[in-house]
Design a protein around this motif. Structure first.
Motif, PDB file in Angstrom:
ATOM      1  N   LEU A 135      30.576  -9.667 -19.307  1.00  0.00           N
ATOM      2  CA  LEU A 135      30.236 -11.029 -18.874  1.00  0.00           C
ATOM      3  C   LEU A 135      29.027 -11.032 -17.942  1.00  0.00           C
ATOM      4  O   LEU A 135      28.187 -11.940 -17.993  1.00  0.00           O
ATOM      5  CB  LEU A 135      31.444 -11.684 -18.198  1.00  0.00           C
ATOM      6  CG  LEU A 135      32.600 -12.055 -19.140  1.00  0.00           C
ATOM      7  CD1 LEU A 135      33.806 -12.548 -18.336  1.00  0.00           C
ATOM      8  CD2 LEU A 135      32.177 -13.112 -20.146  1.00  0.00           C
ATOM      9  N   GLU A 136      28.930 -10.024 -17.085  1.00  0.00           N
ATOM     10  CA  GLU A 136      27.767  -9.926 -16.195  1.00  0.00           C
ATOM     11  C   GLU A 136      26.470  -9.754 -16.990  1.00  0.00           C
ATOM     12  O   GLU A 136      25.433 -10.305 -16.645  1.00  0.00           O
ATOM     13  CB  GLU A 136      27.962  -8.768 -15.211  1.00  0.00           C
ATOM     14  CG  GLU A 136      28.969  -9.084 -14.112  1.00  0.00           C
ATOM     15  CD  GLU A 136      29.411  -7.839 -13.344  1.00  0.00           C
ATOM     16  OE1 GLU A 136      28.873  -6.741 -13.631  1.00  0.00           O
ATOM     17  OE2 GLU A 136      30.298  -7.958 -12.472  1.00  0.00           O
ATOM     18  N   ARG A 137      26.567  -8.939 -18.072  1.00  0.00           N
ATOM     19  CA  ARG A 137      25.383  -8.769 -18.927  1.00  0.00           C
ATOM     20  C   ARG A 137      25.053 -10.075 -19.661  1.00  0.00           C
ATOM     21  O   ARG A 137      23.888 -10.406 -19.882  1.00  0.00           O
ATOM     22  CB  ARG A 137      25.619  -7.641 -19.927  1.00  0.00           C
ATOM     23  CG  ARG A 137      25.551  -6.250 -19.301  1.00  0.00           C
ATOM     24  CD  ARG A 137      25.475  -5.168 -20.372  1.00  0.00           C
ATOM     25  NE  ARG A 137      25.344  -3.838 -19.766  1.00  0.00           N
ATOM     26  CZ  ARG A 137      26.350  -3.006 -19.563  1.00  0.00           C
ATOM     27  NH1 ARG A 137      27.581  -3.374 -19.907  1.00  0.00           N
ATOM     28  NH2 ARG A 137      26.156  -1.825 -19.016  1.00  0.00           N
ATOM     29  N   LYS A 182      30.980  -1.467 -27.847  1.00  0.00           N
ATOM     30  CA  LYS A 182      31.401  -2.852 -28.088  1.00  0.00           C
ATOM     31  C   LYS A 182      30.387  -3.834 -27.482  1.00  0.00           C
ATOM     32  O   LYS A 182      30.033  -4.843 -28.083  1.00  0.00           O
ATOM     33  CB  LYS A 182      32.783  -3.105 -27.471  1.00  0.00           C
ATOM     34  CG  LYS A 182      33.937  -2.598 -28.294  1.00  0.00           C
ATOM     35  CD  LYS A 182      35.244  -3.025 -27.621  1.00  0.00           C
ATOM     36  CE  LYS A 182      36.460  -2.512 -28.390  1.00  0.00           C
ATOM     37  NZ  LYS A 182      37.716  -2.913 -27.702  1.00  0.00           N
ATOM     38  N   THR A 183      29.965  -3.496 -26.246  1.00  0.00           N
ATOM     39  CA  THR A 183      28.991  -4.364 -25.572  1.00  0.00           C
ATOM     40  C   THR A 183      27.679  -4.417 -26.346  1.00  0.00           C
ATOM     41  O   THR A 183      27.095  -5.489 -26.547  1.00  0.00           O
ATOM     42  CB  THR A 183      28.725  -3.868 -24.133  1.00  0.00           C
ATOM     43  OG1 THR A 183      29.962  -3.772 -23.434  1.00  0.00           O
ATOM     44  CG2 THR A 183      27.803  -4.809 -23.395  1.00  0.00           C
ATOM     45  N   LEU A 184      27.212  -3.251 -26.793  1.00  0.00           N
ATOM     46  CA  LEU A 184      25.965  -3.196 -27.565  1.00  0.00           C
ATOM     47  C   LEU A 184      26.086  -3.978 -28.876  1.00  0.00           C
ATOM     48  O   LEU A 184      25.158  -4.701 -29.278  1.00  0.00           O
ATOM     49  CB  LEU A 184      25.589  -1.739 -27.859  1.00  0.00           C
ATOM     50  CG  LEU A 184      25.044  -0.932 -26.675  1.00  0.00           C
ATOM     51  CD1 LEU A 184      24.880   0.526 -27.062  1.00  0.00           C
ATOM     52  CD2 LEU A 184      23.716  -1.504 -26.187  1.00  0.00           C
ATOM     53  N   GLU A 185      27.225  -3.839 -29.552  1.00  0.00           N
ATOM     54  CA  GLU A 185      27.454  -4.580 -30.794  1.00  0.00           C
ATOM     55  C   GLU A 185      27.437  -6.086 -30.534  1.00  0.00           C
ATOM     56  O   GLU A 185      26.865  -6.853 -31.313  1.00  0.00           O
ATOM     57  CB  GLU A 185      28.791  -4.167 -31.409  1.00  0.00           C
ATOM     58  CG  GLU A 185      28.773  -2.789 -32.051  1.00  0.00           C
ATOM     59  CD  GLU A 185      30.155  -2.361 -32.534  1.00  0.00           C
ATOM     60  OE1 GLU A 185      31.081  -3.199 -32.510  1.00  0.00           O
ATOM     61  OE2 GLU A 185      30.311  -1.189 -32.924  1.00  0.00           O
ATOM     62  N   PHE A 228      22.365 -14.748 -22.077  1.00  0.00           N
ATOM     63  CA  PHE A 228      22.348 -16.201 -22.212  1.00  0.00           C
ATOM     64  C   PHE A 228      21.034 -16.766 -21.665  1.00  0.00           C
ATOM     65  O   PHE A 228      20.399 -17.622 -22.276  1.00  0.00           O
ATOM     66  CB  PHE A 228      23.513 -16.806 -21.415  1.00  0.00           C
ATOM     67  CG  PHE A 228      24.574 -17.418 -22.275  1.00  0.00           C
ATOM     68  CD1 PHE A 228      24.254 -18.286 -23.305  1.00  0.00           C
ATOM     69  CD2 PHE A 228      25.906 -17.141 -22.044  1.00  0.00           C
ATOM     70  CE1 PHE A 228      25.245 -18.863 -24.080  1.00  0.00           C
ATOM     71  CE2 PHE A 228      26.911 -17.702 -22.818  1.00  0.00           C
ATOM     72  CZ  PHE A 228      26.575 -18.564 -23.845  1.00  0.00           C
ATOM     73  N   GLY A 229      20.661 -16.280 -20.493  1.00  0.00           N
ATOM     74  CA  GLY A 229      19.443 -16.776 -19.837  1.00  0.00           C
ATOM     75  C   GLY A 229      18.200 -16.537 -20.673  1.00  0.00           C
ATOM     76  O   GLY A 229      17.348 -17.426 -20.812  1.00  0.00           O
TER      77      GLY A 229
END
Length: 448
Positions: A186-188, A26-29, A193-194
């Motif tokens: 969220l940490e990733r 999910k995170t990768l997607e 975002f940065g």
């Protein structure tokens, strides 16, 4: 007999790993979606808006917003906000357009500012922590029925050692803590975002720098063109005076001794070269500033070529170059400017003589083709090497081969010729073979 407890432990471990794997996918997607947004959008606002929309939808948050450091480095500016009922209601209370929502970095009464300044995440439950100073507690009291109680998670936006902004997402009040998957995601996103915002900032700064340099270059070119135009225009007066005095002195030529006559000839030739340079520079300046005036009208090109031939015959005779003329008598009316066309033909013929070999030939011919007349000037001179041919129409180009090194010239003639031909609605090109000669051909529209 196998221990049932051991099976339970293995089953739980497999389940846990399966959950981890699902969450990782999910995170990768999510990151893949964000990456696609990042490369297809070119403003911080559009990327931030789409980022926060995708994040809240994918991870199931109630709403969210993004703020980045403003250009003045003294404010955080809202650059993305989910269009939920809660946010719409609060925005109506602020009575401020989203594009004008910004937070003073000197104020500590806002969680977005605090997280930006500290670089550490915070969890708050009061909407005032997000919307202060635009919304007061009295304002919120009147809309409590509309707003779902919530917890708000605020994270910094970081790239390397730079803190670029902060973002916030919210969940219902009944959710006391985020899942491990949500926390890791969220940490990733802090770094994702940065990366996106830093990349966009660099692109924007590069574009601004390129624009400034382009503007500066254009201003310098304009100043250069103005200088050349003014300088060459002012030089025409003394050059004309010198030419006049040479004409007066020439009347006394029969009285000259051999030495004086030789010196006078050198002065006259130098004056002619200076006059040609000034005229060429003036034409170049006018061409680049767009002030060349061309009066196109029907004219007899055969008669014009005859005039040019009479002018260049003495120099051809001195160089022992034969002139050949082959003019189409059935098509001789073209559209052109008499003065400018004379300059074109004279320049091409003079070059063909200057860069020719002793006992060589220069052939001028015209030929009608469809609605245009082709004019060619061919010589049997030294030719132009292939590697130099792309430069022929550039300003100040002079091929300095062993045989042409000492041939006088400004290197502006062919640049001026091309400019004048194109101004009259024609085209010009050439073919050349080193050691055998060159043929320049230009076209002009036929009259009638």
């Amino acid at each position: 007999m196998p221990d049932p407890k051991k099976y339970d432990e293995i089953a739980k471990e497999l389940y846990s790993k399966n959950v981890d794997l699902v969450n990782a996918n999910k995170t990768l997607e999510l990151i893949q979606k964000l990456y696609e947004i990042m490369i297809s959008n070119h403003s911080i606002e559009s990327v931030s808006q789409r980022f926060i929309d995708i994040i809240t939808q994918t991870l199931g948050f109630l709403d969210g917003l993004v703020a980045t450091r403003y250009e003045d480095n003294e404010h955080l500016k809202i650059v993305g906000i989910t269009q939920t009922q809660t946010n719409k209601t609060i925005l109506e209370l602020t009575n401020v357009s989203t594009v004008n929502l910004n937070y003073d970095l000197k104020s500590g009464g806002n969680a977005l500012v605090r997280v930006f300044l500290s670089g550490k995440s915070e969890v708050v439950s009061n909407l005032l922590d997000i919307w202060n100073p635009y919304v007061r507690s009295d304002d919120l009291a009147g809309i409590n029925k509309i707003i779902v109680p919530r917890q708000i998670f605020v994270y910094p936006i970081i790239f390397g050692e730079k803190i670029l902004g902060s973002f916030a997402v919210s969940v219902g009040k009944d959710i006391e803590e985020l899942t491990e998957f949500e926390k890791k995601a969220l940490e990733r996103l802090v770094t994702v975002f940065g990366i996106a915002i830093d990349r966009l900032r660099i692109n924007i700064e590069l574009q601004a720098a390129e624009k400034r340099e382009l503007t500066k270059t254009k201003e310098l070119l304009k100043l250069k063109d103005e200088f050349v135009f003014i300088a060459t225009h002012d030089l025409r007066t003394p050059v004309t005076a010198i030419d006049g005095y040479i004409s007066l002195i020439e009347e006394e030529k029969p009285k000259f001794s051999i030495d004086i006559e030789s010196n006078f000839k050198a002065v006259k030739e130098a004056s002619e070269r200076l006059k040609q340079l000034v005229n060429d520079l003036l034409q170049v300046a006018r061409g680049e500033s767009g002030t060349i005036k061309v009066d196109v009208a029907p004219l007899d090109i055969n008669e014009l070529i005859d005039r040019v031939v009479r002018e260049v015959t003495p120099s051809a005779t001195n160089k022992k170059v034969r002139l050949g003329i082959n003019l189409d008598q059935t098509a001789k009316q073209v559209l052109g400017d008499d003065e400018k066309l004379y300059e074109v033909v004279e320049n091409l013929m003079s070059n063909a003589i200057k860069f020719n070999k002793a006992d060589g030939t220069v052939a001028v011919a015209t030929r009608a083709s469809n609605a245009v007349l082709e004019v060619s000037v061919a010589d049997t001179g030294f030719g132009i090497p292939k590697e130099e041919q792309a430069k022929v129409f550039q300003k100040f180009f002079k091929y300095r081969g062993e045989s042409t090194r000492d041939v006088p010239g400004t290197g502006l003639g062919l640049f001026v010729v091309r400019t004048l031909v194109e101004k009259m609605g024609g085209k010009i090109g050439f073919t050349s073979q080193e050691g055998k000669g060159t043929t320049f051909t230009f076209t002009l529209p036929l009259a009638g």
